[in-house]
Structure formats: structure tokens, C-alpha cells
Write a protein that holds these residues in place. Structure first.
Motif, mmCIF file in Angstrom:
data_model
loop_
_atom_site.group_PDB
_atom_site.id
_atom_site.type_symbol
_atom_site.label_atom_id
_atom_site.label_comp_id
_atom_site.label_asym_id
_atom_site.label_seq_id
_atom_site.Cartn_x
_atom_site.Cartn_y
_atom_site.Cartn_z
ATOM 1 N N LEU A 133 0.815 -1.211 0.000
ATOM 2 C CA LEU A 133 0.000 0.000 0.000
ATOM 3 C C LEU A 133 0.849 1.262 0.000
ATOM 4 N N TYR A 134 1.940 1.254 0.755
ATOM 5 C CA TYR A 134 2.760 2.461 0.848
ATOM 6 C C TYR A 134 3.701 2.621 -0.346
ATOM 7 N N ARG A 135 3.693 1.642 -1.239
ATOM 8 C CA ARG A 135 4.408 1.800 -2.512
ATOM 9 C C ARG A 135 3.434 2.149 -3.637
ATOM 10 N N GLY A 136 2.145 2.325 -3.294
ATOM 11 C CA GLY A 136 1.129 2.651 -4.284
ATOM 12 C C GLY A 136 1.305 4.069 -4.808
ATOM 13 N N PRO A 137 0.617 4.404 -5.906
ATOM 14 C CA PRO A 137 0.745 5.748 -6.492
ATOM 15 C C PRO A 137 0.217 6.821 -5.560
ATOM 16 N N LYS A 138 0.751 8.025 -5.704
ATOM 17 C CA LYS A 138 0.259 9.179 -4.951
ATOM 18 C C LYS A 138 -0.979 9.707 -5.663
ATOM 19 N N TYR A 158 -5.827 -0.040 -2.580
ATOM 20 C CA TYR A 158 -4.769 -0.065 -3.592
ATOM 21 C C TYR A 158 -3.581 0.824 -3.243
ATOM 22 N N SER A 159 -3.815 1.845 -2.438
ATOM 23 C CA SER A 159 -2.724 2.749 -2.089
ATOM 24 C C SER A 159 -3.025 3.430 -0.762
ATOM 25 N N ALA A 160 -1.960 3.662 0.010
ATOM 26 C CA ALA A 160 -2.095 4.429 1.252
ATOM 27 C C ALA A 160 -1.667 5.875 1.031
ATOM 28 N N ASN A 161 -1.187 6.174 -0.179
ATOM 29 C CA ASN A 161 -0.715 7.522 -0.497
ATOM 30 C C ASN A 161 -1.836 8.332 -1.146
ATOM 31 N N ILE A 162 -2.922 8.504 -0.394
ATOM 32 C CA ILE A 162 -4.107 9.189 -0.903
ATOM 33 C C ILE A 162 -4.265 10.529 -0.183
ATOM 34 N N THR A 163 -4.557 11.569 -0.949
ATOM 35 C CA THR A 163 -4.910 12.864 -0.381
ATOM 36 C C THR A 163 -6.286 13.246 -0.894
ATOM 37 N N ALA A 164 -7.224 13.434 0.015
ATOM 38 C CA ALA A 164 -8.573 13.880 -0.351
ATOM 39 C C ALA A 164 -8.680 15.370 -0.052
ATOM 40 N N ILE A 165 -8.934 16.162 -1.087
ATOM 41 C CA ILE A 165 -9.125 17.610 -0.930
ATOM 42 C C ILE A 165 -10.630 17.859 -0.964
ATOM 43 N N VAL A 166 -11.156 18.392 0.136
ATOM 44 C CA VAL A 166 -12.599 18.390 0.362
ATOM 45 C C VAL A 166 -13.133 19.812 0.463
ATOM 46 N N THR A 167 -14.308 20.021 -0.113
ATOM 47 C CA THR A 167 -14.963 21.325 -0.051
ATOM 48 C C THR A 167 -15.387 21.677 1.375
ATOM 49 N N VAL A 168 -15.371 22.973 1.688
ATOM 50 C CA VAL A 168 -15.827 23.443 3.001
ATOM 51 C C VAL A 168 -16.905 24.515 2.807
ATOM 52 N N ALA A 169 -17.730 24.347 1.761
ATOM 53 C CA ALA A 169 -18.787 25.323 1.472
ATOM 54 C C ALA A 169 -20.140 24.903 2.023
ATOM 55 N N ASP A 170 -20.224 23.741 2.650
ATOM 56 C CA ASP A 170 -21.501 23.226 3.151
ATOM 57 C C ASP A 170 -22.065 24.146 4.236
ATOM 58 N N ASP A 171 -23.357 24.432 4.130
ATOM 59 C CA ASP A 171 -23.990 25.266 5.163
ATOM 60 C C ASP A 171 -25.341 24.708 5.605
#
Length: 470
Positions: A133-138, A158-171
């Protein structure tokens, strides 16, 4: 009759014993797999024991080297007098190897017993999975809502090198109430992503997703939202709160807000109305012609820009087009970073249109809306679409809500310069609710990523040749 039964039972026990022995031997040999850094440290440890013993013997003047040589010479002399060297040599060698193997297997067994996981998995299997997992794609995934969390559940296998960029517009909902009462950024979408990426922490994940059904002021709030709100107050901002929560939940990868600014969405409709607030836009019931945010051009979280620049693969969606995906791209630095990267980029189009946002939209309409929000720039190379129609039951259910399958206008998509990636990634539950299947979606995305690598290399080579020519 009884003798036959005993024979069958004995044969079954022998087979079971052989199977267990084979399994154990296979598990032992896994420790010699490349990349685990076990063999080198084992040899260094053995060498250290020998050197320490030798040093101690020299220190107390036992002249160990002389006596060892004498001992082995006498021992070999006795053995060769009894057995010829072509018999005694292999026997001694085999005995030594068996002792080493026995000692190491007992050591490994003791370590495994202590560190055995709650799920009963073998320690070596856990280590191999961790290594893979830690050799998976970024991978950088951009979006929000339930669509993003569903995708993350599939990608984390499939990978532990995941970055989720999340919206903060919820109201709206619990997030909106916390935002209004405490002045914090909405934690709802981030909470869902943290729970989706949690590594086998079932109880903690259920706790994070738990929603209060009673209590003065607590009704409707999820524990995770309250937890993130408290952590934001303790750590100073949502980014630090998410980082601390990720450690508690043993999250694979990281979850980042797109911005730390207090962003408010607005939309202009075809009939001239201007609607303020993310939760109010779908309820207005008009055709969206323009969308923006207050403040305009909010600054990005630096870690999000760093992740995009270092990414091997960028995925946009799935999620509500105007209220989950585009709000992230209204952060100029994020859109610029995506536009400048040479990593493969793909957009996951929704399966169904969404009332109040994308009624009557085709696949090309979704693409045009994203391009328009980013200054007519191409932020992705391909679009993934589901190629089979949902069941009749689901179509009827969604038609009652004025929602229909997103039509693929193939020629228009091609003219927009996007490749089409068709796949069967639909999941329908017993009530007829349509979602993307996390595992199938992740498999298709990783397969497309693997195929795009050679093409990416050719494109980069052409670019270098052109520059050298200049």
C-alpha cells in the motif's frame, strides 16, 4: 464400518496436518520476501552476537580464537575418522541449517503471537499489505459529499498515499448549525472522508458516524462533527484538527480542506435570480449559469497544493457538480496546480442528473460547467462514465424526483478534447438507490492509470525533444 470410519477420520487429520504444515512453511518463507528489510537485520543481529561473544572472550583472556580453532580441528578429526567428509560435511551443514531455521521460526512465532491483529491476520500478511500500500501511487482526489467518501473506500485498498481535498462550502444540516453557532468550518464532508479512509477501526468509525437522535441541542448532530469542532477549537484550525483525528482513526492517507477561509457559495440562475448559500442553490429550482464564492479567490491550504504538485494521479469527483466539485476549483491555487501538473487527470461523471443543479445535463454539459468555472481551462484529460442503464425500478424511483441518467453525447465530449472511459461501476441497493460501486470504480481508475503511464512517457519525451529543438 467403524474401522472404515476411523480410517477416513485418520486420513482427514493427516491431510489437515499436511495443510497446516504447508501453510506454516509458506508463512515462514514470506518473511524472506524482498523489501521487508528482515533478512539484512537478521544477519546483522547474528553477526553482532558472534562479535560480542568473541570480544567478551578476548577481554577475559580466554584466547578464544586459538581454542576455537583447536576445538573445531579436533572435532572435525574425530568426525572424519568415523564418517567420510562427503557424508559428514552435508550432515553437519544440514544440522546447522535446521537449528537456525528452528530458532528463527520460534522467534517469529512468538513475535507474531504478541502482535497478531484483531482480525486474526498473520503478521507477515499485514506487513506485506502495508509494504504494498505504501508503494502505491500518490493519488489526489478532489470533491465532497457521499460520492467522494464512496470512492475513497475503494481506493484505500490499492494505495495508502491518498490525499482527499474536500470542499468546506456546506452550510446545511449538522455542519451548517455548527458553522452558524460556533463559527467553525463545516466538518461534515471531511468527517465522511476520514471514516472512509479509516484502517479497520470499525468501532471508532461507527462512533465517528454516530448521529444523536435525542438531547437538547444534540439532535441531528453526528459525534464526528462535534469531535472535529472541539478539535478545531483546541488545535486552532480545521487542518490541525483533521490531522489529529486521522491519527485516532488510523487513516490511510490524508484529508485536507480546500481552504481555511469561511467560504459562502452563490449562484446566478438563468431567470436572473441570485441564490446565496450552498444548501439553498439546489432548492431554488432554476438553471445555474454562473457560480462563485465569497470571499472571491480564497487561499488554498498549502499542503493541498503540495499534494497536487507531487501527485502521480488526480481524480475529480464524483459528487454534486455545483456544490461539491466546483467549490474546490473556485480556489484559484488549486485550479492552477491541477492545470500545471503533467499527472494523468480524470473526471468521474455522475450517473444520474441532480434536481436543482444538473437537470437535463449531458456528459458534455458537466464538462463545460467545470471548464467555465476554471476560466475555460482543461483540468482533466478523460471522463469516466457508467455505460449500462440502471434497473427499471431505479429509473422509476428517480424519475419521480425529476432525475434521469446522464446522457453521453459522445461527439460533443470528443470535441471538448476529452477521452471517454466507459465502465460498469453501478451499485443499486435494495431500495433502488444508485451509487458508484467503490471497488469496481477503484479497479477501473487504477487500470486506466496503468494504461496512461506509457502514453504519459511518450508525451513527456515529445515535449523534451521540442524544447531541445528550440
Amino acid at each position: 464400518m467403524s474401522i472404515g470410519f476411523l480410517r477416513q477420520a485418520l486420513n482427514a487429520l493427516q491431510k489437515q496436518s499436511r495443510s497446516r504444515t504447508s501453510y506454516r512453511v509458506n508463512q515462514w518463507f514470506k518473511w524472506l520476501s524482498p523489501g521487508l528489510s528482515v533478512k539484512r537485520w537478521l544477519l546483522i543481529s547474528i553477526g553482532g552476537v558472534l562479535l560480542a561473544s568473541l570480544g567478551l572472550a578476548i577481554w577475559i583472556k580466554l584466547t578464544p580464537i586459538f581454542w576455537m580453532i583447536e576445538f573445531f580441528r579436533n572435532l572435525l578429526g574425530v568426525i572424519t575418522n568415523i564418517l567420510p567428509n562427503y557424508v559428514s560435511g552435508p550432515l553437519v551443514l544440514l544440522g546447522g541449517l535446521l537449528l537456525v531455521l528452528w530458532g528463527q521460526t520460534r522467534t517469529v512465532g512468538s513475535i507474531t503471537k504478541v502482535l497478531r491483529t484483531e482480525g486474526g491476520e498473520e503478521l507477515i500478511d499485514v506487513l506485506l499489505a502495508h509494504h504494498r500500500l505504501y508503494r502505491g501511487p500518490k493519488i489526489v482526489v478532489i470533491g465532497g459529499g457521499t460520492g467522494l467518501s464512496m470512492l475513497l473506500r475503494g481506493l484505500k485498498t490499492y494505495s495508502a498515499n491518498i490525499t482527499a481535498i474536500v470542499t468546506v462550502a456546506d452550510d446545511g444540516g449538522s455542519s451548517g448549525r455548527l458553522r452558524q453557532e460556533f463559527g467553525v468550518l463545516p466538518p461534515g464532508d471531511i468527517r465522511n472522508c476520514l471514516a472512509a479512509l479509516a484502517d479497520e477501526e470499525k468501532l471508532l468509525t461507527e462512533l465517528f458516524q454516530y448521529r444523536f437522535r435525542a438531547g437538547d441541542g444534540l439532535t441531528g448532530h453526528s459525534f464526528g462533527n462535534l469531535f472535529l469542532t472541539a478539535m478545531s477549537d483546541i488545535t486552532g484550525d480545521l487542518e490541525q484538527a483533521v490531522a489529529a483525528s486521522s491519527k485516532v482513526l488510523a487513516v490511510r492517507g490524508q484529508v485536507l480542506p480546500a481552504t481555511l477561509s469561511d467560504v459562502r457559495l452563490w449562484a446566478e440562475l438563468a431567470d436572473g435570480r441570485r441564490i446565496d448559500g450552498e444548501s439553498s442553490i439546489p432548492k431554488a429550482g432554476g438553471k445555474i449559469v454562473k457560480i462563485g464564492c465569497i470571499p472571491a479567490n480564497p487561499p488554498a491550504v498549502p499542503a493541498a497544493i503540495k499534494a497536487i504538485k507531487e501527485a502521480d494521479y488526480i481524480i475529480i469527483g464524483p459528487g454534486s457538480l455545483y456544490t461539491s466539485l466546483i467549490p474546490n476549483l473556485l480556489v484559484p491555487e488549486i485550479a492552477d496546480a491541477i492545470a500545471q501538473t503533467d499527472a494523468p487527470r480524470i473526471y468521474i461523471c455522475n450517473i444520474m442528473t441532480q434536481p436543482g443543479e444538473t437537470e437535463g445535463y449531458t456528459v458534455a454539459d458537466h464538462i463545460r460547467a467545470i471548464d467555465a468555472a476554471c476560466g475555460e481551462r482543461r483540468l482533466f484529460d478523460a471522463v469516466l462514465i457508467h455505460k449500462k442503464s440502471p434497473s427499471e425500478q431505479s429509473l422509476i424511483r428517480y424519475a419521480e424526483q425529476n432525475s434521469h441518467p446522464v446522457f453521453l453525447d459522445r461527439e460533443a465530449v470528443t470535441q471538448l478534447g476529452r477521452r471517454i472511459v466507459p465502465a460498469n461501476v453501478l451499485y443499486e441497493d435494495e431500495t433502488g438507490v444508485i451509487r458508484h460501486n467503490p471497488q469496481k470504480l477503484a479497479q477501473v481508475l487504477l487500470r486506466w492509470y496503468g494504461r496512461s503511464q506509457p502514453l504519459r512517457g511518450i508525451q513527456n519525451s515529445k515535449f523534451k525533444i521540442q524544447n531541445e529543438g528550440k
